[in-house]
Design an enzyme around this catalytic site. Structure first.
Site, mmCIF file in Angstrom:
data_model
loop_
_atom_site.group_PDB
_atom_site.id
_atom_site.type_symbol
_atom_site.label_atom_id
_atom_site.label_comp_id
_atom_site.label_asym_id
_atom_site.label_seq_id
_atom_site.Cartn_x
_atom_site.Cartn_y
_atom_site.Cartn_z
ATOM 1 N NE ARG A 93 -11.971 8.578 28.088
ATOM 2 C CZ ARG A 93 -11.351 7.528 28.623
ATOM 3 N NH1 ARG A 93 -11.473 6.333 28.054
ATOM 4 N NH2 ARG A 93 -10.641 7.662 29.727
ATOM 5 C CE LYS A 152 -12.685 5.109 44.095
ATOM 6 N NZ LYS A 152 -13.986 4.778 43.466
ATOM 7 C CG ASP A 247 -11.699 1.967 45.646
ATOM 8 O OD1 ASP A 247 -11.883 2.808 44.755
ATOM 9 O OD2 ASP A 247 -12.541 1.726 46.544
ATOM 10 C CE LYS A 251 -14.129 4.085 47.703
ATOM 11 N NZ LYS A 251 -15.046 2.942 47.535
#
Length: 414
Positions: A93, A152, A247, A251
């Site tokens: 960035r 993920k 999260d 997965k």
């Protein structure tokens, strides 16, 4: 002495002067004799490593960790694998930010279009999220370049489409770093596909939440535990995805895809958050010489169904999961054997994930194609008894206190 230095050593002169004696008159002289070259046996000449151009998208905790690892391991990689990885473009960035990395500043760019036009042999995506990660990986695969990601969210949402794109363009998509950090979860499951379909896969898939729980068990407050995780680089400023199970659910969707052929977007996962109330759960478990772990599990059930859940689980302190503390991950694969197949390792932090990316980068052959099935989702009750290597090791807190769970989400296989 490094392996490369050993390869570059000159052989001793005495070895060149030793004559090759006849092996005896009994040998058939019509058989061609293999020439002996003591010089080549003593010290093979070092070949020039093959150069692989690598474009890296993202240079934060994970991407920066990979840059350092490639720099530190370059001699060993060249010696063992005969390859040299040359970072030719790095998408960031802010190109003016000081990163203290062994890279020339000219390699940094903040232009997505310029990065996509850049020619490289391998593209590594480490920016996270959906976009521009999806664009970066898709563009690389369309151009026939190998793509590697630790994302993920990307794989759980678009993994099947990206895998099909890789197959169409005769290239590879590797995402071993997306699950388990340094624990080789994906490679282990891929090796099992075709040999033996697991009955269930369960484990601790989020190192941040496990680290926080471990500190709570040692008397820290939730705020102190979160601050410590951020200080060690194990948690983002907003770590809600780690604590509420999103999260781990992403997965788990990838694991179910590899294990049972379920498209990640089709898997419906029952998810129970650690917060609020995780401190109270830890105290309740400690009173019974047990501990709380955020367990993700997908299990094959009768009638061609698969159930999936991410939720807090009470486990005995001396069980395998109870001994998995801090940022460690652990995954157990039930193959119907006497004990489960298990893999473990650090599951949070830049260096473990960078090591997993490097492992994917060193993979010689493309990963095997992921098999898929058409699915119909429906809600049903979780079975009264679940299959574990030791059922006494697992007692679901909500079941222990409120009776059997109802409305468990499963996926029905054809």
């Amino acid at each position: 002495m490094s392996p490369l230095q050993q390869l570059q050593l000159d052989p001793a002169p005495a070895l060149r002067e030793i004559p090759i004696a006849p092996l005896g008159s009994h040998r058939n002289n019509s058989t061609p004799q293999r020439a002996h070259n003591w010089e080549s046996l003593a010290a093979p000449s070092a070949k020039t490593p093959r150069t692989v151009r690598v474009a890296l998208a993202g240079c934060g905790v994970v991407g920066g960790g990979l840059v350092r690892l490639l720099h530190e391991s370059a001699p060993a990689i060249a010696s063992r694998f005969g390859v040299r990885f040359d970072l030719t473009s790095v998408l960031v960035r802010d190109v003016n930010r000081e990163r203290n990395l062994p890279l020339e500043t000219r390699l940094f760019t903040n232009s997505l279009d310029g990065f996509l036009r850049h020619d490289a042999d391998v593209v590594i995506e480490a920016v996270g999220g959906d976009e521009p990660a999806r664009t970066i990986v898709s563009d690389a695969l369309r151009r026939g370049k190998k793509a590697i990601t630790a994302n993920k969210e990307l794989v759980s949402s678009h993994g099947d489409a990206l895998s099909a794109l890789a197959t169409e363009n005769r290239t590879g998509l590797d995402f071993g770093a997306a699950v388990g950090g340094s624990a080789p979860v994906i490679s282990t499951l891929r090796d099992l596909v075709g040999a033996s379909t697991p009955l269930s896969v369960r484990g601790i898939l989020n190192g941040t939440s496990n680290y926080v729980i471990s500190l709570l068990e040692r008397g820290a407050s939730l705020e102190t535990a979160l601050a410590s995780a951020r200080e060690r680089g194990l948690a983002e400023a907003d770590c809600s995805r780690d604590l509420d199970g999103r999260d781990a659910a992403a997965k788990l969707a990838i694991i179910a895809w590899i294990t049972f052929g379920i498209r990640p977007a089709n898997l419906r996962i029952r998810r129970t958050s650690l917060v609020p109330g995780v401190e109270r759960l830890v105290k309740l478990a400690a009173a019974e010489d047990a501990c709380v772990r955020l367990i993700a599990e997908c299990s094959q059930l009768p009638e061609h169904c698969v159930a999936a859940a991410v939720e807090p689980v009470i486990v005995p302190s001396q069980s395998a999961f109870g001994r998995t503390t801090f940022e460690e991950n652990r995954v157990e694969v039930d193959l119907g054997w006497q004990s489960p197949l298990s893999v473990s390792g650090p599951g949070a932090g830049g260096r473990p994930t960078a090591a997993a990316l490097l492992s994917d980068l060193l993979r010689i052959s493309p990963p095997p194609k992921v098999w898929t099935r058409s699915l119909v989702s429906r809600d049903t009750n979780w079975p009264e008894k679940r299959r574990y290597s030791n059922d006494r090791d697992f007692r679901f807190l909500s079941r222990r206190r409120n009776g059997p769970l109802r409305g468990r989400v499963v996926v029905e296989l054809p």
